[in-house]
Design a protein around this motif. Structure first.
Motif, PDB file in Angstrom:
ATOM      1  N   LEU A 122       0.843  -1.194   0.000  1.00 13.28           N
ATOM      2  CA  LEU A 122       0.000   0.000   0.000  1.00 13.28           C
ATOM      3  C   LEU A 122       0.876   1.241   0.000  1.00 13.28           C
ATOM      4  CD1 LEU A 122      -1.672  -2.278   1.843  1.00 13.28           C
ATOM      5  CD2 LEU A 122      -3.305  -0.409   1.863  1.00 13.28           C
ATOM      6  N   HIS A 123       0.704   2.062  -1.019  1.00 11.90           N
ATOM      7  CA  HIS A 123       1.419   3.330  -1.086  1.00 11.90           C
ATOM      8  C   HIS A 123       0.590   4.386  -0.366  1.00 11.90           C
ATOM      9  CE1 HIS A 123       4.505   2.426  -4.383  1.00 11.90           C
ATOM     10  NE2 HIS A 123       3.954   1.273  -4.029  1.00 11.90           N
ATOM     11  N   VAL A 124       1.238   5.147   0.481  1.00 11.96           N
ATOM     12  CA  VAL A 124       0.530   6.143   1.279  1.00 11.96           C
ATOM     13  C   VAL A 124      -0.239   7.113   0.384  1.00 11.96           C
ATOM     14  CG1 VAL A 124       0.831   8.070   2.877  1.00 11.96           C
ATOM     15  CG2 VAL A 124       2.112   5.950   3.221  1.00 11.96           C
ATOM     16  N   SER A 125       0.349   7.500  -0.729  1.00 15.14           N
ATOM     17  CA  SER A 125      -0.335   8.428  -1.640  1.00 15.14           C
ATOM     18  C   SER A 125      -1.626   7.821  -2.176  1.00 15.14           C
ATOM     19  CB  SER A 125       0.591   8.803  -2.796  1.00 15.14           C
ATOM     20  OG  SER A 125       1.002   7.647  -3.519  1.00 15.14           O
ATOM     21  N   ASP A 126      -1.625   6.504  -2.420  1.00 11.89           N
ATOM     22  CA  ASP A 126      -2.836   5.833  -2.901  1.00 11.89           C
ATOM     23  C   ASP A 126      -3.914   5.804  -1.822  1.00 11.89           C
ATOM     24  OD1 ASP A 126      -1.649   5.339  -5.334  1.00 11.89           O
ATOM     25  OD2 ASP A 126      -1.082   3.271  -4.857  1.00 11.89           O
ATOM     26  N   VAL A 127      -3.497   5.540  -0.581  1.00 12.16           N
ATOM     27  CA  VAL A 127      -4.454   5.494   0.527  1.00 12.16           C
ATOM     28  C   VAL A 127      -5.088   6.868   0.730  1.00 12.16           C
ATOM     29  CG1 VAL A 127      -4.741   5.077   2.999  1.00 12.16           C
ATOM     30  CG2 VAL A 127      -3.231   3.597   1.661  1.00 12.16           C
ATOM     31  N   VAL A 128      -4.265   7.915   0.668  1.00 10.74           N
ATOM     32  CA  VAL A 128      -4.777   9.280   0.823  1.00 10.74           C
ATOM     33  C   VAL A 128      -5.750   9.606  -0.308  1.00 10.74           C
ATOM     34  CG1 VAL A 128      -4.137  11.720   0.786  1.00 10.74           C
ATOM     35  CG2 VAL A 128      -2.769  10.094   2.102  1.00 10.74           C
ATOM     36  N   THR A 129      -5.407   9.193  -1.526  1.00  9.77           N
ATOM     37  CA  THR A 129      -6.284   9.431  -2.679  1.00  9.77           C
ATOM     38  C   THR A 129      -7.622   8.736  -2.494  1.00  9.77           C
ATOM     39  OG1 THR A 129      -4.422   9.686  -4.203  1.00  9.77           O
ATOM     40  CG2 THR A 129      -6.547   9.072  -5.167  1.00  9.77           C
ATOM     41  N   TRP A 130      -7.575   7.483  -2.018  1.00 10.59           N
ATOM     42  CA  TRP A 130      -8.818   6.734  -1.817  1.00 10.59           C
ATOM     43  C   TRP A 130      -9.688   7.399  -0.754  1.00 10.59           C
ATOM     44  CZ3 TRP A 130     -10.882   4.324   2.487  1.00 10.59           C
ATOM     45  CH2 TRP A 130     -12.029   3.560   2.249  1.00 10.59           C
ATOM     46  N   LYS A 131      -9.088   7.777   0.366  1.00  4.37           N
ATOM     47  CA  LYS A 131      -9.863   8.395   1.441  1.00  4.37           C
ATOM     48  C   LYS A 131     -10.442   9.732   0.991  1.00  4.37           C
ATOM     49  CE  LYS A 131      -7.532   6.204   5.367  1.00  4.37           C
ATOM     50  NZ  LYS A 131      -6.760   6.406   6.617  1.00  4.37           N
ATOM     51  N   ALA A 132      -9.637  10.513   0.275  1.00  2.24           N
ATOM     52  CA  ALA A 132     -10.111  11.816  -0.192  1.00  2.24           C
ATOM     53  C   ALA A 132     -11.231  11.653  -1.206  1.00  2.24           C
ATOM     54  CB  ALA A 132      -8.959  12.601  -0.802  1.00  2.24           C
ATOM     55  N   GLY A 133     -11.078  10.717  -2.132  1.00  7.64           N
ATOM     56  CA  GLY A 133     -12.096  10.505  -3.154  1.00  7.64           C
ATOM     57  C   GLY A 133     -13.414  10.083  -2.568  1.00  7.64           C
ATOM     58  N   SER A 134     -13.363   9.295  -1.506  1.00 12.05           N
ATOM     59  CA  SER A 134     -14.590   8.850  -0.865  1.00 12.05           C
ATOM     60  C   SER A 134     -15.339  10.022  -0.256  1.00 12.05           C
ATOM     61  CB  SER A 134     -14.260   7.811   0.216  1.00 12.05           C
ATOM     62  OG  SER A 134     -15.425   7.300   0.799  1.00 12.05           O
TER      63      SER A 134
END
Length: 227
Positions: A122-134
């Motif tokens: 899990l890349h932190v940038s991907d996790v942040v993107t997912w949380k923000a998009g939600s």
């Protein structure tokens, strides 16, 4: 195997069976160390962390938790040298062969005897993107006529202080709080009748606020809710 934002819904709400924290959350110690061509190591922070599932019982945990709890030291008889073996804390299955030494975490520890294809990256940038998009999908909408999404920067100082206190209660800081904050519009009577509160971003259960509490923060995704 890298988990991209479009696949993270499968991990939403799931917790590490060892430490009990959400799999999509991470701490400083979860960040991986990587081996580099020079033979030295480099900390991947803030780039990535990893998850691994027991092939036997399928329970999933942070890679660091496997290192801290799953790695066991065993002795070969009274006078034999100690060896290491990876075992599942849940079902007790031995997941690796015995080894004379265990690679230290800061020397680039890898799950022994298991290929990279079994490790979720899990890349932190991907996790942040997912949380923000939600969250961004709900901007400007009133949720059930009670919640309204507003920007964190639009809060008054008392509101920011309330959010900061709520974040501290779940082990976070104001910097961890998502940019979009949900304000709840309840009359005193409606608040008194409130029996359950769920995050308007990820639907995780929220701590029930006390009478004098003005905000709660989701421990899972960091979304604040002002009351």
């Amino acid at each position: 195997m890298r988990i991209t934002p479009d696949k993270m819904n499968k991990l939403d709400g799931r917790v590490c069976f060892i430490c009990g924290k959400y799999l999509l959350n991470y701490t400083e110690k979860d960040m991986a160390y990587l081996k580099v061509h020079s033979g030295s190591t480099m900390k991947a922070k803030p780039n990535m962390y990893h998850l691994f599932s027991c092939p036997s019982c399928t329970k999933m945990a942070h890679k660091r938790c496997w290192y801290d709890v799953g790695e066991k030291k065993v002795k070969k008889g009274w006078f034999g040298k100690s060896e290491y073996i990876l075992s599942c804390p849940s079902c007790g299955t031995d997941l690796s062969s015995k080894r004379e030494k265990r690679v230290d975490w800061n020397r680039g520890y890898e799950i022994p005897d298991h290929p990279e294809s079994e490790i979720l990256e899990l890349h932190v940038s991907d996790v942040v993107t997912w949380k923000a998009g939600s969250v961004f999908g709900k901007i400007g909408k009133a949720i059930d006529n009670f919640f309204q999404a507003v920007g964190l920067g639009s809060l008054t100082n008392p509101e920011r202080n309330a959010v900061a206190r709520a974040a501290s209660n779940v082990g976070k800081t104001i910097q961890d709080v998502a940019e979009r904050v949900f304000k709840i519009k309840l009359t005193p009577q409606q608040r008194a009748e409130l029996k359950e509160l769920r995050c308007q971003n990820c639907d995780a259960p929220l701590p029930m606020p006390g009478e004098f509490v003005d905000a709660v923060v989701c421990a899972h995704c960091g979304t604040a809710h002002l009351l």
